[in-house]
Design an enzyme around this catalytic site. Structure first.
Site, mmCIF file in Angstrom:
data_model
loop_
_atom_site.group_PDB
_atom_site.id
_atom_site.type_symbol
_atom_site.label_atom_id
_atom_site.label_comp_id
_atom_site.label_asym_id
_atom_site.label_seq_id
_atom_site.Cartn_x
_atom_site.Cartn_y
_atom_site.Cartn_z
ATOM 1 N N VAL A 302 0.546 -0.880 0.557
ATOM 2 C CA VAL A 302 0.314 0.536 -0.334
ATOM 3 C C VAL A 302 1.146 1.521 0.386
ATOM 4 O O VAL A 302 0.921 2.088 -1.035
ATOM 5 C CB VAL A 302 -1.021 -0.249 1.341
ATOM 6 C CG1 VAL A 302 -1.558 1.596 1.220
ATOM 7 C CG2 VAL A 302 -1.734 -1.314 1.450
ATOM 8 N N ASP A 349 0.294 34.578 -37.171
ATOM 9 C CA ASP A 349 0.151 36.041 -38.284
ATOM 10 C C ASP A 349 0.070 37.200 -37.629
ATOM 11 O O ASP A 349 0.143 37.400 -37.099
ATOM 12 C CB ASP A 349 -1.262 35.602 -38.201
ATOM 13 C CG ASP A 349 -1.383 33.878 -40.003
ATOM 14 O OD1 ASP A 349 -0.784 33.561 -40.230
ATOM 15 O OD2 ASP A 349 -2.708 33.191 -39.472
ATOM 16 N N GLU A 730 6.905 6.201 3.795
ATOM 17 C CA GLU A 730 6.041 4.566 3.972
ATOM 18 C C GLU A 730 7.058 3.584 3.743
ATOM 19 O O GLU A 730 7.071 3.321 4.868
ATOM 20 C CB GLU A 730 5.536 4.887 3.291
ATOM 21 C CG GLU A 730 4.046 5.988 4.039
ATOM 22 C CD GLU A 730 2.289 6.500 2.676
ATOM 23 O OE1 GLU A 730 1.811 6.967 3.541
ATOM 24 O OE2 GLU A 730 3.128 5.701 1.780
ATOM 25 N N ASN A 764 -2.003 7.556 2.861
ATOM 26 C CA ASN A 764 -2.742 7.987 0.845
ATOM 27 C C ASN A 764 -3.894 8.689 0.742
ATOM 28 O O ASN A 764 -3.704 9.267 -0.377
ATOM 29 C CB ASN A 764 -2.225 6.119 0.528
ATOM 30 C CG ASN A 764 -0.474 6.062 0.405
ATOM 31 O OD1 ASN A 764 0.157 6.798 0.997
ATOM 32 N ND2 ASN A 764 -0.487 4.925 -0.284
#
Ligand code: ADP
Ligand code: MG
Length: 939
Positions: A302, A349, A730, A764
């Protein structure tokens, strides 16, 4: 009977409409209800549930699903074998919590994808085609989808045809209908009846939905719309919004895959290491320790995937697209948002984009004299005076003015406030105004049926490759071809001139004309020559332009002022500072182009090189390649030249944005990295080919879009920096636990993970993705427009991103692990130690957001300018503390309440890594800058 095999009157009758007044608005409404919108039915949308299920294919979700199964298995084992009810319940809680998170995550992804899709759809609706339709006797612009059978429409070169038409009137009308017939050449159209068994490709009195008008103009009546059209019959799929992945989405996808593989290896390694260790220490592997190992690996899995990243990424890009649209730049796909930010050349242009396109004739040459024209804007009031002060004789320029208004389809009309408003081609409008100042008007000339009878026979419209326009008239029984165009093009086709009513050899006045033309051009005036020629009846009716536009008799020359847009100068400066090169491309004369380029700051001096179309033709690719990087002005070019310029710039790995307005510009727009079309004056065909549409036709909008593109990209890098840093932290804190804790410390055993899987998930989902999302809304960092454009060939991890992520993540992960060990040593329970580690991570990360937000350091940006970020951080901080206090979450996540002092201590101490690292960086930069001061010459 078929529409093409009956005469126009019976077609109009059948459709109950009128050539003169069109349908009434009321009738159109009724028909709209009866026939439905003029649209092809889109491919079936993916049903919502399918979209929802799609998210379950994401790697992270699969890992979570495995985790759920493992947790249930562990609970069943406890119930059946160990009888440890409490532990079993904990496992069930864990499984349910993960399930909830999966569902919440999928719903969120689903919702955000849907809302991103919706806003993309809204943006794509903004670029619907429009058609010129006659309703209630008025010509109005109507969205193509509102067209109904019976509508009378008028089309001109550059338009798309939406709906099937029967032509009522055509003038040099040529249509490309290759999408139906495969025939790539344009087909000439007229109104003649054809027999009932004619093949589609030969039905020359019909226009079919989806085809392009490439020349001339026409008026037709709509006979079929929507799925009833020929196009509708062969295709039941409409091209949907382009949902291709953008380059950055692709590289993020690639990165995720790599991370998955790395995660897999780490997990295998961890499990292998643990099992070997157990075997060596105890001699066998107990089920219980296997359970411990598996929960650690779930946590690592995870931890290692930045799961919010893909969703946040596409949302942030959509935010960017919306931001640009708010500033009048409409992008068609999300990848353009990105490409715009890395643009290195903008080729624009001149007319209308860099200048105002409010053309006024200020001087002209006729009958051997130069005249000044007084008056401003479109109001047809102003005297004509001779530059040498002598009195004027209007007869000297009478014919010249007549040709100016006859070779012309433009108009001026007063509005309710008696202001004169222009209609039609701006260059032609200026000539209409010039004529009107002397009472010479097209309508009056055509109406006068006395001794002077003039009729228009044919119109060969202006096109930017020919650079001429020709109108054939019948005047008192004779035929004349009137041609006007760019002086240098006309010059080669001119044999004589008109002086005092006599035709003389051109040699007599050629030098005078040439000198006057250069003088006009050097004063930034746009120049046009006017000529005439008597032709035979057969030539008048049938001769192609090449035959008509030669052996001309010169009548005069106009100088037209087209003032530069004031704000362009600033934009050019800004872009130059941002290392984006601005290039002018124009069909105008080199001297005119140079004068305007100088006024706008595109070139610094009049000595700068200008490449003309002719010179360009003489150059081979290698020579052009050598010149393109430094040339800033191209003059007298045709649309085909634009493609060559783009190609050579791209050879140099430049990212090229190119504007275009006419139908011939479409291929160049496609070839450019960013094709830009004008929303107001552009043709539908160029809008279709473009990646960016300027809703206000302004050059400044390009500059703003580049800035938005850069801002969005910087924001993307910022949140990626933030997310990836967290992932590294982590994974590292968990790995350190696996490898460094070899014997129990306090309550902690060697298989206790530093963080529980649910803690990692929490980080997370909440404290990571919410602030990330907020970072997407950040305003530009002060210097985005002072930097070099991004090198698109570089990986997103380049430029210090990788080292920054590894260093910050490493230090943060180390800090989390130290906090965990410290807690274990102090004798805190497992839950409390993990909670201390958890909060150290959460707050470490929330401090770090403010550092990730800047390309430099934490100290370089005011932290409170983004209110969404403040809110997200506030919410993440509060909720993360709450989950350690509320018993339910304690049960589920494995958290435990701590003492007041600990909370305060963690919040403050977790700021240290960010502050210290930012400080060190700042110091190093200072020192380097100091050094650079000494060695500046070597730079
Ligand atoms: P740009 O759009 O870069 O100004 P154009 O292709 O429109 O270039 O024009 C090129 C040249 O063609 C102009 O300098 C002028 O001499 C001539 N020209 C432009 N418009 C017209 C027109 N409507 N009729 C005749 N000649 C024109
Ligand atoms: Mg033009």
């Amino acid at each position: 009977m078929k529409w093409y095999s009956q005469n126009t009157n019976s077609v109009l009758e059948t459709l109950e409409t009128s050539r003169i007044s069109g349908l009434s608005e009321e009738k159109a409404q009724l028909r709209q209800q009866e026939y439905g919108p003029n649209r092809l039915e889109a491919a079936k949308k993916e049903p919502a549930w399918k979209l929802f299920l799609k998210s379950f294919k994401e790697p992270l979700v699969i890992i979570l699903l495995i985790a759920i199964v493992l947790a249930f298995a562990s609970a069943a084992y406890d119930f059946q074998v160990t009888g440890d009810r409490q532990h079993a319940m904990a496992s069930i809680y864990e499984a349910v919590a993960i399930m909830l998170i999966v569902i919440v995550n999928s719903s969120l992804a689903f919702h955000q994808t849907r809302s991103a899709q919706k806003s993309l759809e809204a943006l794509s609706n903004m670029r619907q085609h429009h058609m010129h339709v006659l309703r209630d006797s008025n010509w109005i612009s109507v969205a193509a989808s509102d067209l109904v059978p019976g509508d009378i429409v008028s089309v001109k070169s550059g338009d798309f045809i939406d709906g099937d038409l029967r032509w009522l009137k055509t003038a040099e009308l040529q249509i490309n209908e290759s999408h139906l017939t495969g025939e790539s050449d344009a087909i000439s159209k007229d109104t003649e009846i054809v027999s009932e068994d004619t093949e589609l490709g030969d039905r020359t009195n019909m226009g079919y939905s989806g085809s392009m008008v490439v020349n001339g103009n026409g008026i037709g009546v709509v006979v079929a719309t929507g799925m009833d059209t020929e196009l509708g019959r062969i295709s039941n799929l409409m091209q949907d919004i382009d949902d291709q992945k953008t380059p950055i989405e692709k590289s993020v996808h690639g990165l995720s895959k790599k991370l998955m593989i790395i995660a897999g290896l780490i997990i295998l390694l961890t499990i292998g290491y643990d099992i070997v260790k157990q075997l060596m220490q105890v001699g066998n592997v107990s089920l219980e320790s296997l359970a411990g190992i598996s929960s650690t690996s779930i946590a690592i899995a995870v931890a290692s995937i930045p799961d919010a990243m893909p969703v946040v990424l596409s949302i942030v890009l959509t935010i960017g697209a919306k931001m640009m649209a708010d500033q009048k730049g409409l992008v068609k796909s999300l990848s353009s948002v990105e490409t715009l930010g890395s643009t290195t050349y903008i080729a624009s242009d001149k007319t209308g984009t860099l200048t105002k396109n409010e053309m006024t004739v200020t001087r002209f040459w006729a009958n051997g004299e130069v005249y000044d024209v007084e008056g401003n804007g479109y109001t047809p009031v102003g005297d004509i005076i001779r530059t040498d002060g002598k009195p004027v004789n209007p007869k000297d320029y009478q014919r010249f003015l007549e040709v100016a208004v006859l070779n012309n389809e433009a108009e001026i009309k007063p509005d309710d406030k008696q202001n004169w408003r222009p209609f039609g081609n701006p260059t032609d409008v200026s000539l209409v105004v010039l004529g009107a100042k002397q009472g010479v008007k097209r309508d009056a000339l055509l109406e006068d049926r006395g001794n002077h009878d003039i009729d228009i026979v044919r119109i060969l419209p202006f096109d930017s490759t020919r650079k001429m326009m020709t109108v054939v008239i019948k005047e008192n029984g004779k035929y004349y071809s009137l041609t006007k165009g760019a002086p240098d093009v006309v010059k080669d086709r001119t044999v004589s001139a008109m002086l005092d009513g006599q035709v003389v050899d051109i040699g007599e006045v050629a030098a005078d004309i040439e000198g006057t033309m250069l003088a006009f051009a050097n004063n930034a005036l746009r120049t046009i020559s006017l000529t005439q020629r008597e032709v035979t009846r057969d030539q008048a009716l049938n001769a192609p332009s090449e035959e008509l536009e030669r052996d001309l008799c010169f009548l005069g020359l106009v100088g037209i002022i087209d003032p530069p847009r004031e704000e362009v100068r600033t934009s050019v400066k800004k872009l130059t500072d941002a290392s984006v090169n601005v290039v002018m491309i124009t069909g105008d004369h080199a001297a005119t182009a140079k004068a305007i380029a100088k006024q706008l700051g595109i070139i610094k001096s009049k000595a700068a090189r200008v490449i003309t179309g002719k010179e360009l033709e003489g150059m081979d690719d290698a020579q052009l390649a050598e010149a393109v990087l430094t040339t800033r002005v191209y003059a007298r070019v045709t649309p085909a030249h634009k493609q060559r310029i783009i190609k050579q710039l791209q050879q140099h790995k430049q990212v090229v944005a190119m504007t275009g307005d006419g139908i011939n510009d479409a291929p160049a727009l496609k070839a450019a990295d960013i094709g830009i079309a004008m929303g107001i004056n552009g043709t539908e065909v160029t809008k279709d080919a473009a990646d960016l549409i300027l809703l206000d036709d302004k050059f400044t909008t390009i500059e703003k879009s580049v800035e938005s593109g850069r801002t969005i990209f910087a924001n993307i890098l910022n949140f990626m920096r933030h997310e990836l840093t967290t992932n590294v932290a982590e994974v590292l804190s968990l790995l350190l636990g696996v490898f460094l804790i070899t014997a129990p410390i306090g309550h902690i055993t060697e298989v206790t993970p530093t963080l529980t899987a649910l803690m990692v998930l929490w980080v997370n989902m909440i404290s990571d993705s919410l602030p990330s999302f907020a970072l997407g809304y950040d305003e530009a960092e002060a210097d985005v427009m002072k930097q070099q454009p991004r090198d698109t060939n570089q990986s997103i991890l380049a430029n210090g991103m990788l080292s920054r992520v590894l260093i910050r993540g490493g230090v943060m992960g180390g800090a989390v692990f130290i906090a965990f060990i410290w807690a274990a040593n102090q004798g805190f329970s497992i839950a409390q130690s993990q909670t201390i580690a958890f909060l150290t991570l959460v707050f470490g990360q929330l401090w770090h957001v403010y550092d990730a937000r800047s390309t430099k350091t934490l100290f370089d940006r005011n932290p409170f300018t983004n209110s969404r970020l403040t809110l997200a951080v506030g919410f993440a901080a509060t909720s993360s503390v709450l989950v350690t206090l509320i018993p339910f979450f304690n049960q589920v996540m494995g958290t435990a309440p701590l003492s007041m002092g600990l909370y305060v201590g963690i919040i403050i101490l977790s700021a240290l890594p960010t502050f210290i690292l930012s400080g060190i960086k700042k110091l190093i930069w200072r020192m380097r800058e100091g050094q650079n001061d000494d060695v500046v010459e070597y730079d």
